[in-house]
Design an enzyme around this catalytic site. Structure first.
Site, short mmCIF file in Angstrom:
data_model
loop_
_atom_site.label_atom_id
_atom_site.label_comp_id
_atom_site.label_asym_id
_atom_site.label_seq_id
_atom_site.Cartn_x
_atom_site.Cartn_y
_atom_site.Cartn_z
N ARG A 121 0.81 -1.21 0.00
CA ARG A 121 0.00 0.00 0.00
C ARG A 121 0.85 1.26 0.00
O ARG A 121 0.52 2.23 -0.64
CB ARG A 121 -0.89 -0.04 1.24
CG ARG A 121 -1.56 1.27 1.57
CD ARG A 121 -2.79 1.03 2.41
NE ARG A 121 -3.63 0.03 1.79
CZ ARG A 121 -4.38 -0.84 2.48
NH1 ARG A 121 -4.40 -0.83 3.78
NH2 ARG A 121 -5.11 -1.72 1.82
N TYR A 122 1.92 1.23 0.76
CA TYR A 122 2.78 2.41 0.89
C TYR A 122 4.03 2.22 0.03
O TYR A 122 4.41 1.09 -0.28
CB TYR A 122 3.20 2.56 2.35
CG TYR A 122 2.06 2.85 3.30
CD1 TYR A 122 1.45 4.10 3.32
CD2 TYR A 122 1.58 1.88 4.17
CE1 TYR A 122 0.41 4.38 4.20
CE2 TYR A 122 0.54 2.15 5.05
CZ TYR A 122 -0.03 3.40 5.06
OH TYR A 122 -1.06 3.68 5.92
N ARG A 125 7.16 0.12 2.05
CA ARG A 125 6.98 -0.99 2.98
C ARG A 125 5.79 -1.86 2.59
O ARG A 125 4.85 -1.38 1.97
CB ARG A 125 6.81 -0.49 4.41
CG ARG A 125 5.73 0.54 4.61
CD ARG A 125 6.11 1.46 5.78
NE ARG A 125 5.03 2.34 6.19
CZ ARG A 125 4.73 3.50 5.59
NH1 ARG A 125 5.39 3.87 4.51
NH2 ARG A 125 3.76 4.25 6.05
N CYS A 134 -4.54 -17.71 14.44
CA CYS A 134 -4.23 -17.01 15.66
C CYS A 134 -4.53 -17.94 16.83
O CYS A 134 -5.33 -18.86 16.70
CB CYS A 134 -5.10 -15.76 15.81
SG CYS A 134 -4.55 -14.41 14.76
N CYS A 138 -9.86 -12.70 18.09
CA CYS A 138 -10.41 -11.45 18.62
C CYS A 138 -11.76 -11.21 17.97
O CYS A 138 -11.90 -11.26 16.75
CB CYS A 138 -9.50 -10.28 18.27
SG CYS A 138 -7.82 -10.45 18.87
N CYS A 141 -11.75 -8.49 15.28
CA CYS A 141 -10.72 -8.61 14.24
C CYS A 141 -11.15 -7.91 12.95
O CYS A 141 -12.26 -8.10 12.45
CB CYS A 141 -10.47 -10.09 13.94
SG CYS A 141 -9.21 -10.34 12.69
N ARG A 143 -9.81 -8.55 10.15
CA ARG A 143 -9.74 -9.56 9.09
C ARG A 143 -10.67 -10.73 9.42
O ARG A 143 -10.37 -11.88 9.13
CB ARG A 143 -8.30 -10.06 8.92
CG ARG A 143 -7.36 -8.93 8.60
CD ARG A 143 -6.02 -9.36 8.02
NE ARG A 143 -5.22 -8.17 7.84
CZ ARG A 143 -4.17 -7.86 8.58
NH1 ARG A 143 -3.74 -8.69 9.51
NH2 ARG A 143 -3.52 -6.73 8.38
N ASP A 302 -12.38 -0.53 12.65
CA ASP A 302 -12.65 -0.58 11.21
C ASP A 302 -14.11 -0.88 10.88
O ASP A 302 -14.85 -1.39 11.71
CB ASP A 302 -11.77 -1.66 10.56
CG ASP A 302 -10.33 -1.20 10.42
OD1 ASP A 302 -10.10 0.01 10.31
OD2 ASP A 302 -9.44 -2.09 10.42
N ASP A 339 -7.99 3.93 9.74
CA ASP A 339 -7.50 3.24 8.54
C ASP A 339 -8.58 3.45 7.47
O ASP A 339 -9.70 2.98 7.61
CB ASP A 339 -7.27 1.76 8.84
CG ASP A 339 -6.02 1.24 8.15
OD1 ASP A 339 -5.64 1.82 7.10
OD2 ASP A 339 -5.42 0.26 8.63
N LYS A 346 -3.50 4.70 6.75
CA LYS A 346 -3.83 5.24 8.07
C LYS A 346 -3.81 6.77 8.05
O LYS A 346 -2.87 7.37 7.58
CB LYS A 346 -2.82 4.73 9.09
CG LYS A 346 -2.83 3.21 9.21
CD LYS A 346 -1.72 2.74 10.11
CE LYS A 346 -1.65 1.24 10.14
NZ LYS A 346 -1.14 0.64 8.88
C1 LIG Z 1 -0.38 -0.36 8.76
C2 LIG Z 1 0.17 -0.84 7.49
C3 LIG Z 1 1.54 -0.71 7.21
C4 LIG Z 1 2.51 -0.08 8.16
O1 LIG Z 1 2.20 1.26 8.37
P1 LIG Z 1 3.07 2.13 9.39
O2 LIG Z 1 2.31 3.40 9.50
O3 LIG Z 1 4.42 2.29 8.77
O4 LIG Z 1 3.14 1.37 10.67
C5 LIG Z 1 1.98 -1.17 5.99
N1 LIG Z 1 1.13 -1.72 5.09
C6 LIG Z 1 -0.18 -1.84 5.33
C7 LIG Z 1 -1.05 -2.43 4.30
C8 LIG Z 1 -0.71 -1.41 6.54
O5 LIG Z 1 -2.01 -1.56 6.79
#
Ligand SMILES: *Cc1c(COP(=O)(O)O)cnc(C)c1O
Length: 439
Positions: A121-122, A125, A134, A138, A141, A143, A302, A339, A346
């Site tokens: 997504r980002y 990362r 799990c 939860c 959850c 998911r 969520d 989110d 986020k």
């Molecule tokens: C939360 C999340 C991350 C990590 O986000 P940070 O703000 O860096 O902790 C990475 N990918 C996805 C899909 C996420 O939901």
């Protein structure tokens, strides 16, 4: 006390003459996880009437039940309906209510998935789902859609697809292992997975998201910590929601991880009637920092299906943040985030601190309500940045800088980019303009 009378009673009901070595064996805990209403009633002594049993069966058919004996032992029998552990671990008919605004996959994790198991997504990362199981399900959850799909531990071949994707995507510098719970994998598999990922040259850090310190703290064994130690820098995030969860066993697990040298973070979810109270939240945060855990995120619940009874208005989260900022240590407070449905990521939300603004003064308020001013510099000579870091015209003397292009709002602010607006893809006015060009 590590092994109290409630735990002794539960252990003996599970297995006559059960020993403490069994109770503290995480595999024993998993083997004896409570997955049925009958077992729950038998071990806790709590009884439901016929009508409620019928409703609970309906609920568990859709969203299965699974509680470790340890987490079960934290439920107060006398006042279970108001118990924060009971509410997180045991469902009710309200989970079968689905609102129009709720979605099966509210964060569009499946659509942002280039290969099975990865959500990208980002820019720098990825989220890597390395297990879909799990030790405790939860009830809140996000998911939920995946929980109780046939439990499976992915094979090395399946995980290799994700590893390959990361290896072939050079701008991924941070890999976040999630699931399910990554610590449900056997030690040998964790060792293998971490060695594969850490061998990728552009991966700078690995993170693990796990709820084990909360729901099955005995999983944090010396052996596991010794395996993890080989793969520094490794960051570990856990998920405590209520101060009652910080027990002697949980503290011991956190101490092992902190002594292992891993920076520890915590992600809580804001849950109605569980922790939607500034005092409970502050008590939780203080206990976390006492145990060397840095609060990281507080999530707005969520829009997943069946969670409406857990949701609070966003105002509740802002009220809680208002009660924290200034009132307690800066490092004891999380960032409150929503989110974004649809996969926007986020979004941080805070009370407002800027009251007004002129060309050379900003009016601000503090946590006490004191209104103050910050006088800005009379002259600030704007130096244009052309993003040519090798020949930095600002002479900032930087080395090894990330030279990727700015995106989003950062791009609008950047001197070196001439974008002046961001326009939705389906903006009709702009679509008309394109038509004109075609003609
Ligand atoms: C939360 C999340 C991350 C990590 O986000 P940070 O703000 O860096 O902790 C990475 N990918 C996805 C899909 C996420 O939901």
């Amino acid at each position: 006390m590590i092994y109290n009378s409630v735990q002794q009673k539960i252990a003996n009901k599970i297995e006559e003459e059960s020993r403490i070595s069994n109770w503290k064996d995480w595999k024993w805990q998993l083997k004896h996880s409570i997955k049925s209403l009958d077992k729950f009633e038998e071990l806790t002594g709590i009884r439901f009437d016929e009508k409620e049993r019928e409703n609970l069966h309906k609920t568990f058919d859709k969203f299965p039940l699974s509680i470790t004996p340890y987490y079960l032992s934290l439920i107060s029998k006398e006042n279970f309906r108001n118990d924060p552990v009971f509410k997180q671990a045991f469902g009710g008919i309200e989970e079968l209510i689905t609102l129009k605004s709720e979605l099966e996959d509210p964060l569009s994790e499946d659509s942002d998935s280039p290969v099975e198991g990865i959500t990208h997504r980002y820019p720098d990362r990825v989220l890597f789902h390395v297990s879909n199981i799990c030790s405790m399900y939860c009830r809140h959850c996000t998911r939920k859609r995946k929980v109780g799909d046939i439990d499976f531990v992915p094979s090395k071949a399946q995980l290799k697809k994700g590893i390959e994707y990361i290896a072939n995507t050079p701008h991924v510098r941070d890999v976040l292992l999630s699931g399910g719970d990554p610590f449900m994998l056997p030690d040998s598999m964790i060792d293998w997975l971490l060695s594969e990922i850490s061998a990728i040259p552009h991966v700078e850090i690995i993170r693990i998201g796990t709820r084990m310190p909360v729901v099955l703290p005995y999983r944090i064994t010396d052996k596991l910590v010794n395996i993890l130690k080989k793969y520094q820098p490794l960051w570990i995030n856990t998920h405590f929601n209520h101060p009652n969860e910080i027990t002697a066993s949980a503290k011991e697990a956190l101490a092992k991880l902190a002594d292992g040298g891993f920076p520890l973070g915590n992600q809580s979810v804001l849950l109605a009637d569980v922790n939607d109270c500034p005092r409970i939240m502050k008590s939780l945060l203080h206990k976390l920092v006492q145990n060397r855990v840095r609060p990281y995120y507080l999530y707005q619940c969520d829009l997943s299906e069946g969670l409406s009874h857990f949701r609070t208005p966003i105002g509740k989260g802002i009220e809680i943040m208002e009660s924290l900022i200034g009132h307690t240590s800066g490092f004891a407070r999380p960032t409150y985030v929503i989110d974004a449905p649809g996969g926007g990521g986020k979004i941080p939300v805070m009370p407002n601190y800027i009251i007004s603004w002129s060309t050379n003064k900003v009016v601000l308020r503090n946590y006490e309500g004191v209104i103050t001013t910050y006088k800005e510099p009379d002259s600030y000579e704007q130096k244009m940045c052309d993003r040519d870091c090798d020949n930095c015209n600002l002479e900032l003397n930087v080395k090894e800088i990330d030279e990727s292009d700015a995106i989003g709002i950062e791009r609008l602010l950047s001197d070196s980019n001439d974008s002046i607006s961001l326009v939705p893809e389906d903006n009709e006015r702009h679509l008309r303009r394109e038509d004109e060009i075609v003609e």
